[in-house]
Structures are given as structure tokens and as C-alpha cells.
Design an enzyme around this catalytic site. Structure first.
Site, PDB file in Angstrom:
ATOM      1  N   SER A 141       0.842  -1.188   0.000  1.00  0.00           N
ATOM      2  CA  SER A 141       0.000   0.000   0.000  1.00  0.00           C
ATOM      3  C   SER A 141       0.878   1.240   0.000  1.00  0.00           C
ATOM      4  CB  SER A 141      -0.881  -0.002   1.264  1.00  0.00           C
ATOM      5  OG  SER A 141      -1.520   1.238   1.471  1.00  0.00           O
ATOM      6  N   TYR A 155      -2.441  -1.452  10.410  1.00  0.00           N
ATOM      7  CA  TYR A 155      -2.374  -1.555   8.951  1.00  0.00           C
ATOM      8  C   TYR A 155      -1.038  -1.015   8.442  1.00  0.00           C
ATOM      9  CZ  TYR A 155      -3.965  -1.184   4.084  1.00  0.00           C
ATOM     10  OH  TYR A 155      -4.097  -1.302   2.716  1.00  0.00           O
TER      11      TYR A 155
END
Length: 246
Positions: A141, A155
Site C-alpha cells: 500500500s 495496517y
């Protein structure tokens, strides 16, 4: 002969039932690969497989919970020789601020985003070594290269670890013809956005990367000549909301 670049190759895609995983599976199948789709929801996997088959590709659904390490090994064995591993499984939770993040949620996010990737990689490496080559693509990401408040601590921690995992593969496995790419997209219009505390509206999602953008990049990397290692790719929409915030 069709002349497709991935003819005769098998791609295993944990997280292939939706979003970036489904788009990656569809792109790889168009390039000639047989794709095996894994994830927890059999119905979602079968819908993606049916679309691929209807489009003339080869696809199978193989349900899997990536938190179950023995099940990962069994799924890898059931898939058969894996030429391309694309790890797309990922998750987050709405209440993600560290002061409130539930410990079980932390463990589940790290388990899916990082541990599942490592275990899937370990399950395919012996076969790739034996055949003298293979491609590993791990979806990280934008939150894996810089800190963003919206991502949350668990995350961000998991996604920051994935480039290190991929580079470790390249360091250790290049002599065996195995290469790894860490693909790091910024905001993409997938269902993951619905887990944000304030999900973005439709007009904002239209300006984001679309799943097919990432799927096409996955197929490009997988189709590159065996001598080429694309170590890391960072992608963003031209209208990058993170720049505006920074």
C-alpha cells in the site's frame, strides 16, 4: 498457439475473490495463466472464476483462510506447481486509532496482511526452487512507504513490513530464479474503503486508482522476461488525495 505471455503458467491468488485480487486474476487470465483463486468466501471466488471462464480463461476457486497456516500449505499443494504467487489478502477495521484498537483486531490485521503473505510465500518457494524460477507479487500500500493517519497503526505496520519481505525474497532466492515485487498502490476504489471510519463518497472513488489499473500492472510484472526483477512499484492516481493532505 495463442502466443499469450503467460501460457502454461499457474497463478495462485490469495485474496482473489474481490477488489485488487479479482482484478489481478482477470488480468493474469487474459495473459494466458491458469488462475487459482483463494479466500474465505467461496461464493465470491466462484463468481470471479465464472467471469474468467466466460471470457475464455482458466480459473478455479479454492477457499482458504490465510490465518490458518496448515490450510495454506494444503491449498498450495492442491494448486499444484505455482509459477506466480500474487498475495492480495488484506484487511483493516473502522476503529483503528492505537488508543482504541482492540488487541484481537491488531493480531488479525497483522495476521492477514503480513503473516499470511509470509506463509503463502514459504509454501510455494520449494516448488519454485525445484523448477528454477517463479514470480512473487505482494500487494502492499501507499501506507507501506509513508505514514498516513487514515491507515491506522496496525495496517501501517503490516504494510511497511511487506517491502522488507519482498527484498528478502530477492536477496535469498535470486540464485534460484525467483523474483519478488512489492506493489504499493495509493487509494484504490475497492470495498476496503468501506472499513474506514468515514468511507469516501462515489465522486472521490471515481478519481482513485481503479482495480483494473492494479490488475494490469500485476500482469505486466508477471509477464516480464525472467531476467527482469521489478523490486518495487509505487502507484497513485494523478489526483492524489494524500498529496493534498500533506
Amino acid at each position: 498457439m495463442s502466443g499469450k505471455p503467460l501460457d502454461g503458467k499457474t497463478a495462485w491468488i490469495p485474496g482473489g475473490g474481490s477488489g485488487l485480487g479479482a482484478a489481478s486474476a482477470e488480468a493474469l487470465a487474459r495473459a494466458g495463466a491458469r488462475v487459482v483463486l483463494s479466500g474465505r468466501r467461496r461464493d465470491a471466488l466462484e463468481r470471479v472464476a465464472a467471469r474468467i471462464i466466460a471470457d475464455g480463461g482458466a480459473a478455479e476457486a479454492l477457499p482458504l483462510d490465510v490465518l490458518d497456516r496448515p490450510a495454506i500449505a494444503a491449498a498450495a499443494a492442491a494448486t499444484g506447481p505455482v509459477d506466480i504467487l500474487v498475495y492480495c489478502s488484506g484487511m483493516n477495521v473502522p476503529d483503528r486509532a492505537l488508543e482504541r484498537l482492540d488487541g484481537a483486531d491488531w493480531e488479525r490485521i497483522i495476521g492477514v496482511n503480513l503473516n499470511g503473505a509470509a506463509h503463502c510465500v514459504q509454501s510455494v518457494l520449494p516448488g519454485m526452487r525445484a523448477r528454477g524460477g517463479g514470480t512473487v507479487i505482494v500487494i502492499s500500500s501507499w501506507a507501506g512507504q509513508r505514514m498516513e493517519r487514515v491507515a491506522g497503526g496496525a495496517y501501517s505496520a503490516s504494510k511497511h513490513a511487506l517491502p522488507a519481505l519482498c527484498e528478502t525474497i530477492n536477496i535469498e532466492e535470486a540464485p534460484h530464479g525467483i523474483r519478488a515485487t512489492c506493489l504499493m498502490p495509493a487509494e484504490a476504489a475497492t470495498d476496503v474503503l468501506d472499513s474506514r471510519p468515514n468511507p469516501p463518497p462515489a465522486e472521490a472513488r471515481a478519481r482513485m486508482l481503479q482495480p483494473c489499473d492494479i490488475g494490469d500492472m500485476v500482469a505486466f510484472v508477471a509477464s516480464a522476461p525472467a531476467r527482469v526483477c521489478v523490486n518495487r512499484i509505487v502507484m497513485s492516481p494523478l489526483a492524489n488525495a494524500f498529496y493534498a493532505e500533506g
